[in-house]
Write a protein that holds these residues in place. Structure first.
Motif, short mmCIF file in Angstrom:
data_model
loop_
_atom_site.label_atom_id
_atom_site.label_comp_id
_atom_site.label_asym_id
_atom_site.label_seq_id
_atom_site.Cartn_x
_atom_site.Cartn_y
_atom_site.Cartn_z
N GLY A 165 -2.55 -5.69 2.71
CA GLY A 165 -1.36 -4.84 2.43
C GLY A 165 -1.50 -4.45 0.83
N VAL A 166 -1.54 -5.65 0.10
CA VAL A 166 -1.53 -5.48 -1.35
C VAL A 166 -2.70 -4.97 -2.03
CG1 VAL A 166 -1.54 -6.98 -3.59
CG2 VAL A 166 -0.02 -7.47 -1.50
N GLU A 167 -3.81 -5.24 -1.23
CA GLU A 167 -5.06 -4.65 -1.68
C GLU A 167 -4.98 -2.93 -1.59
OE1 GLU A 167 -9.93 -4.65 -1.01
OE2 GLU A 167 -8.65 -6.16 0.10
N LEU A 168 -4.51 -2.64 -0.44
CA LEU A 168 -4.47 -1.31 -0.10
C LEU A 168 -3.55 -0.40 -1.11
CD1 LEU A 168 -4.02 -1.07 3.87
CD2 LEU A 168 -6.36 -0.88 2.28
N HIS A 169 -2.39 -1.14 -1.39
CA HIS A 169 -1.67 -0.44 -2.38
C HIS A 169 -2.38 -0.55 -3.70
CE1 HIS A 169 2.23 0.42 -4.12
NE2 HIS A 169 2.07 -0.48 -5.15
N ILE A 170 -2.94 -1.57 -4.34
CA ILE A 170 -3.61 -1.61 -5.56
C ILE A 170 -4.56 -0.19 -5.68
CG2 ILE A 170 -4.91 -2.93 -7.15
CD1 ILE A 170 -2.01 -3.78 -6.82
N ASN A 171 -5.38 -0.25 -4.30
CA ASN A 171 -6.54 0.65 -4.26
C ASN A 171 -5.81 2.06 -4.52
OD1 ASN A 171 -8.55 -1.00 -3.85
ND2 ASN A 171 -8.46 -0.95 -1.70
N ASN A 172 -4.69 2.44 -4.15
CA ASN A 172 -4.13 3.64 -4.37
C ASN A 172 -3.26 3.72 -5.67
OD1 ASN A 172 -4.22 5.48 -2.04
ND2 ASN A 172 -2.92 4.12 -0.74
N THR A 173 -2.94 2.64 -6.37
CA THR A 173 -2.28 3.03 -7.58
C THR A 173 -2.97 2.66 -8.87
OG1 THR A 173 -1.13 0.56 -7.21
CG2 THR A 173 0.08 2.69 -6.25
N ALA A 174 -4.01 1.62 -8.73
CA ALA A 174 -4.76 1.17 -9.99
C ALA A 174 -5.12 2.11 -10.85
CB ALA A 174 -5.55 0.26 -9.62
#
Length: 437
Positions: free
Chosen positions: A256-265
């Motif tokens: 879930g953290v990976e998906l969030h970072i992919n969307n925001t980084a």
């Protein structure tokens, strides 16, 4: 290929350079299909700087589309796992890839905030390809190496998150600078590339691969080689097991953290003034996070298998807890960086532990309820996306414009999630305190 007849002729080693049926061909199609699904799923993210300008979106609306892109996956993941037990992973994966090819092409036509929301939501269905990938690999490889096999196919599939950042930026630059299209036409035409590649992989899966070491499940059911499973039976076995949900919450704190970072980084690097990075460079830097999947998730699977070799399930749970704690600490460190020169290595180190934790998670999955594997994969996989939705909502309503503070808060939550390992009790396996359950 050495196999274990007592485990249904599953392979006992991984021969990466082989493409032989059924084991290694299934292995390579498993990761390649999830890779393509991931690329299409997040194709909008590195171009969002331009999409935001051309569709006149505000930051809150961007976060809403990000949340919808991962929310669309949740129910699809719950459904697809039991379906793998019923009709086999090959048909499931082909169907998912065909679906996202259509919506990737429709991404070229979005002309408003609402149409963008709809397309990103339905593109999110492609994220369920992960559940199929893990089911497929578990069906092909023996228990002794299933952690490494699962982690490698999932990790190489997740690599699509890093490739997406570079691929879409590169295709955009080609359309804009080489062909000479305008900004809006360039990002729209960029979606042709991932759609075409994904379509080719889908055709390969349906024509030249197998569900299991002994053939396709529909054939095995029809001939009476295997007892037919229903989607309902699989769902019940997996979804009524408390361990599925405990591990799912931990998976929300890594995938879930990976998906969030992919969307925001990319947006974070492009908008944080002290970094002084433009949108194209921000996309390239953000891609480093995904590129760690090349080996980091496999490393987690190897750690889990080694833990199992020396201490059984207790070793797998120790590896899981250590990786979660390391992930949380490094995310806090990353959140406190104000110079790009220190932020990049912090991002890379944090990324390693995120993906290693994903690998240790699916080293545990095959043991929870082997007879309901599809249901377990569905629950744990779905929680990854539930986590991404929660992180997105947390940022939208609490940390809009304060990404660094949001990342710090995430770090503390991730560390706390490691405590859930103590409560996992898997039948016939040792738990974290060392005794057999």
């Amino acid at each position: 290929m050495p196999v274990a007849p007592e485990q249904g002729f599953k392979a006992t080693e991984i021969q990466l350079l082989s493409f032989a049926r059924p084991h290694m061909r299934g292995f390579h199609f498993a990761w390649a299909s999830f890779f393509c699904a991931f690329v299409c799923w997040f194709a909008f993210a590195p171009l969002m700087f331009f999409v935001k300008q051309d569709l006149d979106l505000n930051l809150s609306q961007v976060f809403t589309t990000n949340i919808l892109s991962v929310a669309g996956t949740v129910m699809c993941r719950f459904a697809i796992g039991p379906l793998c037990d019923k009709i086999g992973p090959k048909i499931c994966q082909f169907s998912l890839l065909s679906w996202i090819v259509v919506f990737t092409l429709l991404g070229m036509s979005v002309n408003s905030y609402w149409s963008l929301c709809v397309v990103r939501f339905f593109l999110g269905f492609g994220g369920a390809a992960f559940v199929v990938t893990q089911y497929w690999t578990t069906s092909l490889f023996a228990n002794e190496i299933v952690g490494t096999a699962n982690a490698t196919t999932a990790g190489w599939g997740n690599l699509g998150g890093g490739v997406t950042q570079m691929l879409m930026v590169a295709v955009y630059a080609f359309m804009n600078q080489t062909i000479g299209l305008g900004q809006e036409d360039s990002w729209r035409m960029s979606f042709l590339v991932p759609a075409f590649i994904t379509g080719v992989v889908a055709l390969g899966i349906i024509t030249i691969s197998d569900d299991s070491p002994r053939g396709d499940l529909t054939y095995l059911y029809r001939e009476g080689v295997l007892a037919r499973k229903t989607a309902t039976q699989s769902a019940r076995l997996g979804m009524l097991n408390l361990n599925s949900w405990l591990l799912g919450v931990q998976y929300a704190c890594c995938f879930g953290v990976e998906l969030h970072i992919n969307n925001t980084a990319a947006l974070y690097f492009a908008t944080k003034e002290s970094f002084n990075v433009g949108p194209l460079d921000a996309g390239v830097i953000a891609s480093l996070f995904g590129w760690m999947n090349l080996f980091a998730r496999s490393s987690g699977g190897i750690m889990s298998d080694l833990g199992n070799k020396f201490q059984g399930m207790r070793g797998r749970l120790i590896a899981q807890s250590v990786c979660l704690i390391g992930e949380g600490i490094l995310l806090i460190v990353f959140s406190k960086q104000h110079k790009i020169a220190s932020a990049i290595p912090a991002l890379v180190c944090f990324s390693f532990f995120v993906q290693a934790t994903e690998g240790t998670s699916f080293g545990i999955v095959p043991y929870i309820a082997p007879e309901g594997l599809g249901g377990v994969c569905a629950v744990v996989g779905a929680w990854g996306n539930i986590g991404a939705v929660c992180w997105g909502m947390m940022f939208k309503f609490g940390y809009l414009g304060k990404f660094d503070k949001g990342y710090e808060a995430m770090g503390y939550i991730i560390i706390a999630s490691a405590a859930l390992s103590v409560f996992m009790r898997i039948k016939g396996q040792s738990h974290l305190l060392g005794t057999l359950e």
